[in-house]
Enzyme design. Structure first.
Site, PDB file in Angstrom:
ATOM      1  N   HIS A   1      -6.124   1.814 -40.674  1.00 57.30           N
ATOM      2  CA  HIS A   1      -6.884   1.692 -39.420  1.00 57.30           C
ATOM      3  C   HIS A   1      -8.255   2.354 -39.556  1.00 57.30           C
ATOM      4  O   HIS A   1      -9.286   1.777 -39.226  1.00 57.30           O
ATOM      5  CB  HIS A   1      -6.127   2.361 -38.264  1.00 57.30           C
ATOM      6  CG  HIS A   1      -5.197   1.447 -37.542  1.00 57.30           C
ATOM      7  ND1 HIS A   1      -5.633   0.479 -36.675  1.00 57.30           N
ATOM      8  CD2 HIS A   1      -3.843   1.346 -37.566  1.00 57.30           C
ATOM      9  CE1 HIS A   1      -4.591  -0.179 -36.179  1.00 57.30           C
ATOM     10  NE2 HIS A   1      -3.488   0.331 -36.714  1.00 57.30           N
TER      11      HIS A   1
ATOM     12  N   HIS B   1      -0.576  -4.975 -39.794  1.00 58.07           N
ATOM     13  CA  HIS B   1       0.738  -4.626 -39.244  1.00 58.07           C
ATOM     14  C   HIS B   1       1.875  -5.445 -39.852  1.00 58.07           C
ATOM     15  O   HIS B   1       3.022  -5.010 -39.848  1.00 58.07           O
ATOM     16  CB  HIS B   1       0.729  -4.683 -37.721  1.00 58.07           C
ATOM     17  CG  HIS B   1       0.430  -3.336 -37.149  1.00 58.07           C
ATOM     18  ND1 HIS B   1       1.398  -2.376 -36.961  1.00 58.07           N
ATOM     19  CD2 HIS B   1      -0.747  -2.752 -36.834  1.00 58.07           C
ATOM     20  CE1 HIS B   1       0.837  -1.262 -36.519  1.00 58.07           C
ATOM     21  NE2 HIS B   1      -0.473  -1.460 -36.428  1.00 58.07           N
TER      22      HIS B   1
ATOM     23  N   HIS C   1       2.995   4.570 -29.603  1.00 58.49           N
ATOM     24  CA  HIS C   1       2.724   5.185 -30.911  1.00 58.49           C
ATOM     25  C   HIS C   1       3.333   6.577 -31.001  1.00 58.49           C
ATOM     26  O   HIS C   1       3.703   7.162 -29.999  1.00 58.49           O
ATOM     27  CB  HIS C   1       1.213   5.262 -31.154  1.00 58.49           C
ATOM     28  CG  HIS C   1       0.593   3.902 -31.179  1.00 58.49           C
ATOM     29  ND1 HIS C   1       0.010   3.337 -30.070  1.00 58.49           N
ATOM     30  CD2 HIS C   1       0.545   2.969 -32.156  1.00 58.49           C
ATOM     31  CE1 HIS C   1      -0.405   2.117 -30.368  1.00 58.49           C
ATOM     32  NE2 HIS C   1      -0.090   1.854 -31.620  1.00 58.49           N
TER      33      HIS C   1
ATOM     34  N   HIS D   1      -2.250  -4.525 -27.022  1.00 57.26           N
ATOM     35  CA  HIS D   1      -2.237  -3.243 -27.721  1.00 57.26           C
ATOM     36  C   HIS D   1      -2.867  -2.150 -26.882  1.00 57.26           C
ATOM     37  O   HIS D   1      -2.359  -1.038 -26.792  1.00 57.26           O
ATOM     38  CB  HIS D   1      -2.965  -3.384 -29.065  1.00 57.26           C
ATOM     39  CG  HIS D   1      -2.629  -2.294 -30.008  1.00 57.26           C
ATOM     40  ND1 HIS D   1      -3.490  -1.284 -30.319  1.00 57.26           N
ATOM     41  CD2 HIS D   1      -1.491  -2.040 -30.712  1.00 57.26           C
ATOM     42  CE1 HIS D   1      -2.917  -0.463 -31.173  1.00 57.26           C
ATOM     43  NE2 HIS D   1      -1.692  -0.897 -31.427  1.00 57.26           N
TER      44      HIS D   1
ATOM     45  N   PHE E   1      -7.188   2.751 -31.088  1.00 52.27           N
ATOM     46  CA  PHE E   1      -6.088   1.906 -30.651  1.00 52.27           C
ATOM     47  C   PHE E   1      -6.489   0.896 -29.568  1.00 52.27           C
ATOM     48  O   PHE E   1      -5.986  -0.215 -29.538  1.00 52.27           O
ATOM     49  CB  PHE E   1      -4.913   2.746 -30.166  1.00 52.27           C
ATOM     50  CG  PHE E   1      -4.164   3.399 -31.295  1.00 52.27           C
ATOM     51  CD1 PHE E   1      -3.982   2.736 -32.499  1.00 52.27           C
ATOM     52  CD2 PHE E   1      -3.621   4.667 -31.164  1.00 52.27           C
ATOM     53  CE1 PHE E   1      -3.291   3.331 -33.553  1.00 52.27           C
ATOM     54  CE2 PHE E   1      -2.930   5.267 -32.210  1.00 52.27           C
ATOM     55  CZ  PHE E   1      -2.762   4.595 -33.396  1.00 52.27           C
TER      56      PHE E   1
ATOM     57  N   HIS F   1       5.746  -3.012 -32.550  1.00 54.27           N
ATOM     58  CA  HIS F   1       4.797  -3.828 -33.305  1.00 54.27           C
ATOM     59  C   HIS F   1       5.481  -5.039 -33.949  1.00 54.27           C
ATOM     60  O   HIS F   1       4.853  -6.076 -34.134  1.00 54.27           O
ATOM     61  CB  HIS F   1       4.061  -2.960 -34.333  1.00 54.27           C
ATOM     62  CG  HIS F   1       3.114  -1.969 -33.703  1.00 54.27           C
ATOM     63  ND1 HIS F   1       3.537  -0.739 -33.244  1.00 54.27           N
ATOM     64  CD2 HIS F   1       1.786  -2.044 -33.409  1.00 54.27           C
ATOM     65  CE1 HIS F   1       2.500  -0.101 -32.708  1.00 54.27           C
ATOM     66  NE2 HIS F   1       1.426  -0.856 -32.797  1.00 54.27           N
TER      67      HIS F   1
ATOM     68  N   HIS G   1      -0.304   3.611 -42.533  1.00 53.01           N
ATOM     69  CA  HIS G   1      -0.681   2.881 -41.317  1.00 53.01           C
ATOM     70  C   HIS G   1      -1.983   3.423 -40.724  1.00 53.01           C
ATOM     71  O   HIS G   1      -2.931   2.682 -40.484  1.00 53.01           O
ATOM     72  CB  HIS G   1       0.446   2.941 -40.286  1.00 53.01           C
ATOM     73  CG  HIS G   1      -0.002   2.609 -38.896  1.00 53.01           C
ATOM     74  ND1 HIS G   1      -0.188   3.564 -37.929  1.00 53.01           N
ATOM     75  CD2 HIS G   1      -0.367   1.428 -38.338  1.00 53.01           C
ATOM     76  CE1 HIS G   1      -0.628   2.972 -36.824  1.00 53.01           C
ATOM     77  NE2 HIS G   1      -0.741   1.674 -37.055  1.00 53.01           N
TER      78      HIS G   1
END
Ligand code: C2O
Length: 563
Positions: free
Chosen positions: A317, A347, A181, A160, A334, A190, A313
């Site tokens: 996070h 995810h 992203h 990632h 990230f 993903h 999403h």
């Protein structure tokens, strides 16, 4: 030029040879004399660099480009992971590069015999949990016994980081980062990432049917952190989470400041957010998936991401990471998100939302047929440690990938806010509003009310554009937008007047990130607020988190261009 153009339309499959960077530099200028094969075509593109400066393309306005190519592992920069603090570039003390091999193949999906069924994490059995824990334990053991095994826990987490924090340049575009992203490749990258992660887990525990549990945060029953992750003695535990968000705290998909504490309101806000990002705000596949991103383009900014990526999403996070850590590690940044085992279950639900969205009846096509989308490709190690190239096109039907999701109800599908009975008196309301020319460019350090003219009267198919948003990329940012709102209830999002919000997960950007536009569809909101034959609306922008780090260049309403 005509023949040059036509050679672009023949999109080749993924090239099988690597171009050493040195060769690229030499061929940079010899643009026109090549034939349009995979390698040559990219060199031609280099000469046309001017076309690829845009960070995001308006749907329908397509630049000539080519799909994002998988990275060249040999050029991964072990010191190349970095983030930014203000205007300063800070190199992260982490090597995100995968082990190197030059043996690579195109991945072929194996025949599906028995699909894996991904269960909702909050209701897995003891036995299932034991398997899950064993799999993660084995991955963590590889970190110690064989740190170069690409299936190890840290190696998987670093995937990632590598695809997000800068160690890879795009092939053929030295200095241009590869970023997965904030664009239409988000879901596909993903999905493949989880696909191999799941197969690796199954391989390590000798159970080829093992499936990754999903964190069912879109349903009130799954809105707490699943109990499986909240055990300090479990391999699924991660110390770098917000200690205030252990059960029974409810996840907030939207962020308000001060935070909402009433559980009924939290659930209402979450269901509103889900309804909007899955249905109400979405008028095209691009709205949901994200803006186009093609080879050579600079990494897109947050506003280019799709409704789901920028909504639930991002919310999960930020909610999960520890605000006491300098980069909100692990989930809140990230580069470190993959170090928390909950990342993969989060995810899995993001991926599940993609499958659910596909099946929601709509008056637009769910497919993106652009070859720059379908031919975009990535590189992963499979469960047998083979390095494989995968394409977006091969993951669009998840059932062909051999997994499906255990059913869970989606109560948000019916969560459209109640329509106002009486339209607002715009004359009266606009007395407290400023005109754009007096306000913009705007530093968002306080709530603003602005009177914005409409191109057509009443309930037209229009889009509100917040133009040239510039935000410090290292900061968590959140603001909300309401339309014709008489009430001052910024924490209640389940109202007709709520248009949408903007969440930025802190990330890195090599230079000042280029300004981007946030587009919010107005069509359904106009119906919800029962708009009269007005030729303007009052827009309220409410900064919740770090508003003083955001500048908005302008505001306007435009007719929506069908994608
Ligand atoms: Cu790659 Cu949830 O981010």
């Amino acid at each position: 030029m005509a023949s040059l153009q036509s050679s672009f339309t023949v999109r080749s499959t993924i090239p099988t040879t690597r171009i050493p960077p040195s060769q690229l530099a030499v061929t940079k200028r010899s643009v026109v004399s090549c034939s349009g094969g995979g390698v040559d075509r990219r060199n031609m593109l280099l000469g046309l660099g001017g076309l690829y400066g845009a960070t995001s393309l308006v749907p329908g306005q397509k630049a000539e480009a080519s799909p994002i190519l998988p990275p060249d592992l040999s050029t991964c920069d072990p010191k190349g992971a970095w983030t930014t603090k203000g205007t300063e570039v800070v190199v992260l003390d982490v090597n995100c590069c995968p082990p190197y091999t030059d043996v690579q193949t195109d991945y072929k999906l194996p025949r599906v015999t028995k699909p894996r069924v991904r269960p909702a994490a909050h209701r897995i059995s003891k036995e299932y949990l034991a398997k899950y824990e064993l799999a993660i334990k084995k991955m963590r053991e590889l970190d110690v016994t064989d740190p170069d095994d690409p299936r190890g826990f840290t190696q998987q987490a670093n995937i990632h980081c590598a695809y997000c924090n800068g160690p890879y340049d795009q092939i053929g575009f030295p200095g241009v980062d590869l970023q997965v992203h904030n664009s239409w490749i988000f879901f596909a990258f993903h999905r493949w990432y989880l696909y191999f992660y799941e197969r690796i887990m199954g391989e390590l525990i000798g159970d080829p049917t093992f499936a990754l549990p999903y964190w069912n945060w879109d349903n009130p029953r799954g809105m707490q952190m699943p109990p499986a992750f909240d055990n300090e003695n479990s391999p699924l535990w991660d110390i770098n989470r917000d200690p205030a968000h252990r059960p029974p705290a409810l996840v907030t998909l939207t962020l308000t400041n001060p935070p909402v504490t009433d559980p009924v309101q939290i659930i209402a806000n979450n269901l509103t957010q889900m309804y909007k990002e899955m249905i109400g705000d979405v008028e095209s596949a691009i709205d949901f998936m994200g803006d186009p991103y093609s080879a050579g383009m600079q990494p897109p900014a947050r506003a280019s991401g799709g409704s789901s990526e920028g909504g639930s999403h991002a919310g999960v996070h930020v909610w999960t990471g520890n605000p006491a850590n300098s980069n909100r590690e692990d989930m809140g940044n990230f580069y470190s998100a993959g170090r928390d085992p909950i990342f993969y279950s989060h995810h899995a639900n993001v991926d599940r939302m993609w499958t659910v969205w596909k099946d929601i009846p709509a008056n637009y096509s769910k497919d993106i047929n652009d070859t720059d989308f379908k031919d975009a490709a990535f590189m992963f190690y499979d469960e047998k440690k083979n390095l494989v190239r995968v394409k977006v096109a091969d993951c669009l039907d998840h059932t062909k990938m051999g997994y499906k999701y255990e059913h869970s109800d989606t109560p948000w599908t019916a969560y459209r806010p109640a329509q106002r009975a009486v339209p607002v008196d715009i004359k009266k309301l606009s007395k407290n509003a400023t005109t754009p020319d007096k306000l913009f460019p705007l530093k968002l350090n306080k709530t603003v009310r602005v009177l914005v003219p409409k191109p057509s009267k009443g309930a037209a198919d229009e889009v509100l554009v917040l133009e040239k948003i510039v935000a410090d990329s290292t900061k968590l940012i959140r603001f909300d937008v309401f339309v014709n709102d008489e009430d001052d209830k910024p924490q209640e999002l389940d109202r007709a007047e709520y248009l949408g919000g903007f969440t930025q997960v802190p990330h890195r950007a090599r230079a000042q990130e280029s300004a981007s536009d946030l587009r919010l569809n107005l069509k359904e909101l106009y119906e919800n607020i029962n708009i009269a034959d007005d030729d303007s609306i009052v827009v309220t922008i409410i900064p919740h988190i770090n508003g003083d780090e955001v500048t908005i260049g302008g505001i306007k309403i435009i007719p929506r261009v069908a994608a």
